[in-house]
Design a protein around this motif. Structure first.
Motif, PDB file in Angstrom:
ATOM      1  N   LYS A 276      -7.409  -4.748  40.861  1.00 20.61           N
ATOM      2  CA  LYS A 276      -8.628  -5.558  40.895  1.00 20.61           C
ATOM      3  C   LYS A 276      -9.842  -4.655  40.683  1.00 20.61           C
ATOM      4  O   LYS A 276     -10.725  -4.967  39.887  1.00 20.61           O
ATOM      5  CB  LYS A 276      -8.713  -6.292  42.237  1.00 20.61           C
ATOM      6  CG  LYS A 276      -9.837  -7.298  42.324  1.00 20.61           C
ATOM      7  CD  LYS A 276      -9.630  -8.483  41.397  1.00 20.61           C
ATOM      8  CE  LYS A 276     -10.898  -9.311  41.226  1.00 20.61           C
ATOM      9  NZ  LYS A 276     -10.733 -10.352  40.207  1.00 20.61           N
TER      10      LYS A 276
ATOM     11  N   ALA B 270      -3.336 -19.518  37.368  1.00 19.86           N
ATOM     12  CA  ALA B 270      -3.824 -18.520  38.332  1.00 19.86           C
ATOM     13  C   ALA B 270      -2.661 -17.749  38.960  1.00 19.86           C
ATOM     14  O   ALA B 270      -2.737 -16.528  39.132  1.00 19.86           O
ATOM     15  CB  ALA B 270      -4.657 -19.197  39.412  1.00 19.86           C
TER      16      ALA B 270
ATOM     17  N   ARG C 238      -4.724  -4.200  44.841  1.00 19.15           N
ATOM     18  CA  ARG C 238      -6.172  -4.092  45.027  1.00 19.15           C
ATOM     19  C   ARG C 238      -6.776  -3.092  44.040  1.00 19.15           C
ATOM     20  O   ARG C 238      -7.884  -3.294  43.536  1.00 19.15           O
ATOM     21  CB  ARG C 238      -6.489  -3.673  46.473  1.00 19.15           C
ATOM     22  CG  ARG C 238      -6.303  -4.799  47.488  1.00 19.15           C
ATOM     23  CD  ARG C 238      -6.829  -4.414  48.877  1.00 19.15           C
ATOM     24  NE  ARG C 238      -6.070  -3.354  49.509  1.00 19.15           N
ATOM     25  CZ  ARG C 238      -5.012  -3.547  50.328  1.00 19.15           C
ATOM     26  NH1 ARG C 238      -4.606  -4.781  50.605  1.00 19.15           N
ATOM     27  NH2 ARG C 238      -4.380  -2.525  50.853  1.00 19.15           N
TER      28      ARG C 238
ATOM     29  N   HIS D  53      -9.827 -12.141  34.150  1.00 17.19           N
ATOM     30  CA  HIS D  53     -10.045 -12.519  35.543  1.00 17.19           C
ATOM     31  C   HIS D  53      -8.752 -12.922  36.267  1.00 17.19           C
ATOM     32  O   HIS D  53      -7.933 -13.657  35.739  1.00 17.19           O
ATOM     33  CB  HIS D  53     -11.022 -13.689  35.618  1.00 17.19           C
ATOM     34  CG  HIS D  53     -11.277 -14.119  37.024  1.00 17.19           C
ATOM     35  ND1 HIS D  53     -12.051 -13.387  37.882  1.00 17.19           N
ATOM     36  CD2 HIS D  53     -10.812 -15.174  37.724  1.00 17.19           C
ATOM     37  CE1 HIS D  53     -12.069 -13.981  39.056  1.00 17.19           C
ATOM     38  NE2 HIS D  53     -11.325 -15.062  38.994  1.00 17.19           N
ATOM     39  N   PHE D  54      -8.601 -12.431  37.482  1.00 21.86           N
ATOM     40  CA  PHE D  54      -7.530 -12.922  38.358  1.00 21.86           C
ATOM     41  C   PHE D  54      -8.014 -12.841  39.802  1.00 21.86           C
ATOM     42  O   PHE D  54      -8.902 -12.051  40.132  1.00 21.86           O
ATOM     43  CB  PHE D  54      -6.236 -12.124  38.170  1.00 21.86           C
ATOM     44  CG  PHE D  54      -6.350 -10.667  38.516  1.00 21.86           C
ATOM     45  CD1 PHE D  54      -6.042 -10.189  39.781  1.00 21.86           C
ATOM     46  CD2 PHE D  54      -6.776  -9.748  37.564  1.00 21.86           C
ATOM     47  CE1 PHE D  54      -6.152  -8.837  40.094  1.00 21.86           C
ATOM     48  CE2 PHE D  54      -6.882  -8.384  37.876  1.00 21.86           C
ATOM     49  CZ  PHE D  54      -6.578  -7.935  39.135  1.00 21.86           C
ATOM     50  N   GLU D  55      -7.447 -13.688  40.632  1.00 23.24           N
ATOM     51  CA  GLU D  55      -7.826 -13.715  42.043  1.00 23.24           C
ATOM     52  C   GLU D  55      -7.054 -12.651  42.790  1.00 23.24           C
ATOM     53  O   GLU D  55      -5.856 -12.468  42.565  1.00 23.24           O
ATOM     54  CB  GLU D  55      -7.478 -15.075  42.663  1.00 23.24           C
ATOM     55  CG  GLU D  55      -8.205 -16.257  42.071  1.00 23.24           C
ATOM     56  CD  GLU D  55      -9.673 -16.277  42.447  1.00 23.24           C
ATOM     57  OE1 GLU D  55     -10.020 -15.733  43.517  1.00 23.24           O
ATOM     58  OE2 GLU D  55     -10.463 -16.831  41.656  1.00 23.24           O
ATOM     59  N   GLU D  56      -7.745 -12.010  43.718  1.00 16.56           N
ATOM     60  CA  GLU D  56      -7.091 -10.995  44.540  1.00 16.56           C
ATOM     61  C   GLU D  56      -6.580 -11.659  45.821  1.00 16.56           C
ATOM     62  O   GLU D  56      -7.345 -11.925  46.736  1.00 16.56           O
ATOM     63  CB  GLU D  56      -8.095  -9.889  44.874  1.00 16.56           C
ATOM     64  CG  GLU D  56      -7.491  -8.740  45.642  1.00 16.56           C
ATOM     65  CD  GLU D  56      -8.547  -7.739  46.079  1.00 16.56           C
ATOM     66  OE1 GLU D  56      -9.671  -7.796  45.567  1.00 16.56           O
ATOM     67  OE2 GLU D  56      -8.234  -6.932  46.965  1.00 16.56           O
ATOM     68  N   ILE D  57      -5.293 -11.968  45.844  1.00 16.78           N
ATOM     69  CA  ILE D  57      -4.681 -12.547  47.045  1.00 16.78           C
ATOM     70  C   ILE D  57      -3.468 -11.696  47.389  1.00 16.78           C
ATOM     71  O   ILE D  57      -2.429 -11.811  46.761  1.00 16.78           O
ATOM     72  CB  ILE D  57      -4.247 -14.014  46.817  1.00 16.78           C
ATOM     73  CG1 ILE D  57      -5.441 -14.857  46.328  1.00 16.78           C
ATOM     74  CG2 ILE D  57      -3.661 -14.604  48.095  1.00 16.78           C
ATOM     75  CD1 ILE D  57      -5.103 -16.309  46.056  1.00 16.78           C
TER      76      ILE D  57
ATOM     77  N   HIS E  25     -12.532  -4.885  37.373  1.00 16.76           N
ATOM     78  CA  HIS E  25     -13.633  -5.773  37.740  1.00 16.76           C
ATOM     79  C   HIS E  25     -14.953  -5.413  37.068  1.00 16.76           C
ATOM     80  O   HIS E  25     -15.346  -4.261  37.015  1.00 16.76           O
ATOM     81  CB  HIS E  25     -13.830  -5.754  39.258  1.00 16.76           C
ATOM     82  CG  HIS E  25     -14.950  -6.650  39.683  1.00 16.76           C
ATOM     83  ND1 HIS E  25     -14.832  -8.019  39.691  1.00 16.76           N
ATOM     84  CD2 HIS E  25     -16.225  -6.390  40.063  1.00 16.76           C
ATOM     85  CE1 HIS E  25     -15.977  -8.561  40.071  1.00 16.76           C
ATOM     86  NE2 HIS E  25     -16.837  -7.587  40.300  1.00 16.76           N
TER      87      HIS E  25
ATOM     88  N   ARG F 280      -1.208 -15.300  36.439  1.00 17.18           N
ATOM     89  CA  ARG F 280      -2.039 -14.104  36.279  1.00 17.18           C
ATOM     90  C   ARG F 280      -1.779 -13.108  37.412  1.00 17.18           C
ATOM     91  O   ARG F 280      -1.653 -11.909  37.174  1.00 17.18           O
ATOM     92  CB  ARG F 280      -3.522 -14.490  36.226  1.00 17.18           C
ATOM     93  CG  ARG F 280      -3.870 -15.172  34.917  1.00 17.18           C
ATOM     94  CD  ARG F 280      -5.332 -15.544  34.815  1.00 17.18           C
ATOM     95  NE  ARG F 280      -5.619 -15.993  33.450  1.00 17.18           N
ATOM     96  CZ  ARG F 280      -6.773 -15.814  32.808  1.00 17.18           C
ATOM     97  NH1 ARG F 280      -7.777 -15.211  33.412  1.00 17.18           N
ATOM     98  NH2 ARG F 280      -6.929 -16.232  31.561  1.00 17.18           N
ATOM     99  N   ARG F 281      -1.691 -13.623  38.639  1.00 14.04           N
ATOM    100  CA  ARG F 281      -1.375 -12.704  39.748  1.00 14.04           C
ATOM    101  C   ARG F 281       0.026 -12.134  39.583  1.00 14.04           C
ATOM    102  O   ARG F 281       0.282 -10.975  39.883  1.00 14.04           O
ATOM    103  CB  ARG F 281      -1.518 -13.415  41.095  1.00 14.04           C
ATOM    104  CG  ARG F 281      -2.965 -13.565  41.540  1.00 14.04           C
ATOM    105  CD  ARG F 281      -3.072 -13.945  43.013  1.00 14.04           C
ATOM    106  NE  ARG F 281      -2.445 -15.220  43.301  1.00 14.04           N
ATOM    107  CZ  ARG F 281      -3.018 -16.403  43.114  1.00 14.04           C
ATOM    108  NH1 ARG F 281      -4.246 -16.482  42.658  1.00 14.04           N
ATOM    109  NH2 ARG F 281      -2.374 -17.511  43.393  1.00 14.04           N
TER     110      ARG F 281
END
Lengths: 313, 313
Positions: free
Chosen positions: A295, A254, A292, B299-303, A299, A257-258
């Motif tokens: 994203k 994870a 953002r 997919h990746f988390e938006e942080i 999405h 990926r970020r």
């Protein structure tokens, strides 16, 4: 010190259809370290000549980049590269290369650098990369970049070096060339079979991909209406990628990926102006805003489809 | 009838480094309709010759594709295309083109076809596309494909036709050529300014992008270890895209994004075997499983990131 980069520090002369700079701060370790500095403390290992002035050191200082391991050869000159881009900005035409002090570069890592959690071996001779790697007994993660010249001239040494690192960060043409395999997916699997746990593929205007054992992640590039100067985009990507990981406790899928997104974000800013000019004055808000946008632009909802009437069976 | 396609129905002869077919079912409307049939009822408008046999009609029938508007010219021959792909499967080398009955193709839409909610105008002469478009008084959404030949030879007519449709579905080289603009983002904005509400850009192994007024969506391609025969991939993409939209009440941005995934899923299956062979025997479970893989691989988390020490400012 949690992130160290070993690589070139240079002056670049660049001509594009949109303008020209005769001499500006460049080099792989420069682009990498400025980009990474937005995420964590960075130590730069390289060599410069007596022509490297206070103004250049100030750039590193403003970004809290530690230059203790940036060797100065007072009677030598800094590596100089001059190139031209035509309207196809994907292709750099080299007009002049003066290796100068970089020709005899022998990376010297201080005790502090040797204790870095993460290390990035920029594009230098693979034997040198391996020598550095072998000194890093406690590094949690070592990544490397390379280029077509080393793949062609020192393939055996390069493969040996790759066996000892955790992540390879190269462009798609290099992946295919290195693996002698035209299909990117097969080529990536082959490179991973040599030892690294991850392969990051930079694809320019088409984005980037991350291969690990059994997983695949891919993202498009940020949609830019104009690319001004692509010099250093790959190293800026690597800086954002490694910088984010360095700032992170525990490196997992994870986080990687970020890190791919932050790498893409930083590279997208880099190409908007000459050299490091745009990245130098970035703010965290700008970085987060573009994150953002990534994203938003990728999405979609996962809603499986089931047709009432089943056909074709 | 909720989805109609107008285009070529053909026999194809294809050679690739992996094998050969002398004569198999092909053509843009064929690939489109078989792909779309997994999502909704499809009506096909085209022309074939007396050499089009029961076996070919059976393929359409098995997929509930209505062939009432597939005209048969008994004393003519079906459009025949023969091509070769070398190891670079992105480039089709045409060896032979026999237009046959397709040379005089005049699309004739029955009352049922004219009432379709959605219509796809496959790659045919732009004047013909516009003639069909003008008959579709009540269609909710009309999309078109085209090719470099029409951009070069009939640009003015093509632009006029594009002004009257809702979605343009073409590849990235065609986007640049059509807009006379090397930057894809600028080129896309220019095409949208002519009238369409959306532009779908097919980028082959690099995925696909969707431009609407003010939004941008991009996805990578499904990672294939071997591409067997790329013939018809673009039309198969369009079939999945339009088929999914046809099955959907109310077409909005979220539905279009999922349609992009379904288009990519269908195209990824298409290239795994010759012609329509793989797509013909697909199951909904296989389609949904690959859709889920697309979600996983993007997919990746938006942080958002905030560094404790703010630097470079």
């Amino acid at each position: 010190m949690s992130l160290t980069v070993v690589g070139s520090v240079a002056f670049d002369g660049v001509e594009t259809p949109f303008g020209k700079r005769d001499k500006m701060l460049g080099g792989s370790a420069t682009h990498f370290s400025i980009s990474a500095s937005f995420f964590d403390d960075v130590n730069i290992v390289g060599v410069v000549g007596g022509d490297f002035t206070r103004a250049e050191f100030d750039v590193f200082e403003r970004h809290n980049i530690d230059t203790s391991d940036l060797e100065v050869v007072a009677d030598g000159k800094t590596f100089f590269w001059r190139g031209r881009y035509d309207f196809d900005l994907n292709i750099a035409h080299t007009l002049e290369t003066q290796l100068n002090v970089f020709a005899d570069f022998q990376p010297k890592l201080s005790a502090a650098s040797l204790k870095s959690r993460l290390v990035f071996l920029g594009n230098i001779q693979p034997d040198l990369q391996r020598e550095v790697r072998e000194q890093l007994k406690d590094a949690e993660l070592v990544a490397l970049d390379t280029m077509n010249m080393w793949i062609e001239q020192t393939r055996e040494s390069l493969v040996e070096t790759i066996k000892g690192v955790d992540i390879v960060i190269i462009n798609d043409a290099e992946v295919r060339q290195l693996a002698s395999e035209p299909n990117l997916i097969k080529a990536a699997r082959k490179i991973l079979s040599w030892g690294p746990s991850a392969l990051v593929v930079k694809r320019g205007e088409y984005g980037a991909a991350l291969f690990t054992d059994g997983t695949y992640f891919a993202i498009p590039a940020y949609p830019l209406e104009s690319v001004f100067d692509p010099t250093g985009a790959g190293d800026t990507f690597a800086g954002g990628f490694m910088g984010y990981l360095a700032s992170h406790d525990g490196i997992n899928e994870a986080a990687m990926r970020r890190a791919m997104i932050f790498g893409s974000v930083m590279a997208s800013f880099n190409v908007e102006e000459f050299g490091t000019e745009r990245v130098q004055r970035l703010t965290h808000e700008e970085i987060n805003e573009r994150f953002r946008t990534f994203k938003k632009m990728t999405h979609f909802e996962e809603i499986p489809f089931q047709r009432a009437v089943t056909v074709g069976q």
